[in-house]
Design a protein around this motif. Structure first.
Motif, PDB file in Angstrom:
ATOM      1  N   LYS A 102       6.609  39.948 -27.391  1.00  0.00           N
ATOM      2  CA  LYS A 102       6.129  38.658 -27.911  1.00  0.00           C
ATOM      3  C   LYS A 102       4.984  38.090 -27.075  1.00  0.00           C
ATOM      4  CE  LYS A 102      10.606  37.302 -29.858  1.00  0.00           C
ATOM      5  NZ  LYS A 102      11.682  36.278 -29.850  1.00  0.00           N
ATOM      6  N   ASN A 103       4.532  38.823 -26.069  1.00  0.00           N
ATOM      7  CA  ASN A 103       3.474  38.328 -25.168  1.00  0.00           C
ATOM      8  C   ASN A 103       3.837  36.953 -24.613  1.00  0.00           C
ATOM      9  OD1 ASN A 103       1.918  40.641 -25.538  1.00  0.00           O
ATOM     10  ND2 ASN A 103       0.723  39.734 -27.204  1.00  0.00           N
ATOM     11  N   THR A 104       5.059  36.822 -24.203  1.00  0.00           N
ATOM     12  CA  THR A 104       5.581  35.518 -23.788  1.00  0.00           C
ATOM     13  C   THR A 104       6.178  35.602 -22.391  1.00  0.00           C
ATOM     14  OG1 THR A 104       6.013  34.866 -26.065  1.00  0.00           O
ATOM     15  CG2 THR A 104       7.218  33.687 -24.349  1.00  0.00           C
ATOM     16  N   VAL A 105       5.958  34.535 -21.635  1.00  0.00           N
ATOM     17  CA  VAL A 105       6.555  34.411 -20.313  1.00  0.00           C
ATOM     18  C   VAL A 105       7.417  33.159 -20.296  1.00  0.00           C
ATOM     19  CG1 VAL A 105       4.569  33.133 -19.350  1.00  0.00           C
ATOM     20  CG2 VAL A 105       6.098  34.404 -17.821  1.00  0.00           C
ATOM     21  N   TYR A 106       8.515  33.234 -19.578  1.00  0.00           N
ATOM     22  CA  TYR A 106       9.446  32.120 -19.472  1.00  0.00           C
ATOM     23  C   TYR A 106       9.620  31.758 -17.997  1.00  0.00           C
ATOM     24  CZ  TYR A 106      10.658  33.887 -24.096  1.00  0.00           C
ATOM     25  OH  TYR A 106      10.591  34.329 -25.378  1.00  0.00           O
ATOM     26  N   LEU A 107       9.926  30.498 -17.761  1.00  0.00           N
ATOM     27  CA  LEU A 107      10.298  30.054 -16.422  1.00  0.00           C
ATOM     28  C   LEU A 107      11.549  29.201 -16.556  1.00  0.00           C
ATOM     29  CD1 LEU A 107       9.597  29.910 -13.382  1.00  0.00           C
ATOM     30  CD2 LEU A 107       8.425  27.752 -13.874  1.00  0.00           C
ATOM     31  N   GLN A 108      12.636  29.709 -16.045  1.00  0.00           N
ATOM     32  CA  GLN A 108      13.884  28.961 -16.005  1.00  0.00           C
ATOM     33  C   GLN A 108      13.966  28.274 -14.644  1.00  0.00           C
ATOM     34  OE1 GLN A 108      16.444  28.599 -18.390  1.00  0.00           O
ATOM     35  NE2 GLN A 108      17.336  27.139 -16.951  1.00  0.00           N
ATOM     36  N   MET A 109      14.052  26.962 -14.654  1.00  0.00           N
ATOM     37  CA  MET A 109      14.141  26.199 -13.417  1.00  0.00           C
ATOM     38  C   MET A 109      15.466  25.464 -13.390  1.00  0.00           C
ATOM     39  SD  MET A 109      11.413  26.370 -11.389  1.00  0.00           S
ATOM     40  CE  MET A 109      11.342  24.788 -10.533  1.00  0.00           C
ATOM     41  N   ASN A 110      16.230  25.695 -12.334  1.00  0.00           N
ATOM     42  CA  ASN A 110      17.529  25.049 -12.153  1.00  0.00           C
ATOM     43  C   ASN A 110      17.495  24.160 -10.919  1.00  0.00           C
ATOM     44  OD1 ASN A 110      18.552  26.620 -14.344  1.00  0.00           O
ATOM     45  ND2 ASN A 110      18.916  28.319 -12.928  1.00  0.00           N
ATOM     46  N   SER A 111      18.507  23.334 -10.798  1.00  0.00           N
ATOM     47  CA  SER A 111      18.624  22.443  -9.642  1.00  0.00           C
ATOM     48  C   SER A 111      17.304  21.713  -9.384  1.00  0.00           C
ATOM     49  CB  SER A 111      19.038  23.244  -8.394  1.00  0.00           C
ATOM     50  OG  SER A 111      20.258  23.905  -8.619  1.00  0.00           O
ATOM     51  N   LEU A 112      16.758  21.148 -10.437  1.00  0.00           N
ATOM     52  CA  LEU A 112      15.448  20.509 -10.333  1.00  0.00           C
ATOM     53  C   LEU A 112      15.484  19.317  -9.393  1.00  0.00           C
ATOM     54  CD1 LEU A 112      14.406  20.860 -14.039  1.00  0.00           C
ATOM     55  CD2 LEU A 112      13.052  21.650 -12.101  1.00  0.00           C
TER      56      LEU A 112
END
Length: 118
Positions: free
Chosen positions: A72-82
């Motif tokens: 999908k030519n897609t990048v994700y960023l999962q951010m926890n404990s913000l």
């Protein structure tokens, strides 16, 4: 080529967010995709990048996970404990080859605001 980012918003400290960024247009291949951020009055800084290696800023190690869906030519960023210090405009970044034999170029998304309240 366009990079379309989404997923920002307002979240309480300790919460989580998932940012997405999709590349569209004349994409022959993608060498790397990643995320940078810029807080008010500060320089833009690397958050995480995924290419031949995966690199995280020290400030997000253990809290952030970058992943890609190459189909999908897609990048994700999962951010926890913000944390409130994570408040910034997040920009996706990609090193893209638009045609066979051409040199890769850097592209930037439009930015998505992430605000973490204390």
């Amino acid at each position: 080529v366009q990079l379309q980012a989404s997923g920002g918003g307002l979240v309480q400290a300790g919460g989580s967010l998932r940012l997405s960024c999709a590349a569209s247009g004349s994409v022959f291949s993608i060498k790397s995709m990643g995320w940078f951020r810029q807080a008010p009055g500060k320089q833009r800084e690397l958050v995480a990048i995924s290419g031949s290696n995966t690199i995280y800023a020290d400030s997000v190690k253990g809290r952030g996970t970058i992943s890609r869906d190459n189909a999908k030519n897609t990048v994700y960023l999962q951010m926890n404990s913000l944390k409130p210090d994570d408040t910034a405009v997040y920009y996706c970044n990609a090193l893209i080859v638009v045609a066979s034999g051409s040199n890769p170029r850097v592209y930037w998304g439009q930015g998505t605001q992430v605000t973490v309240s204390s």
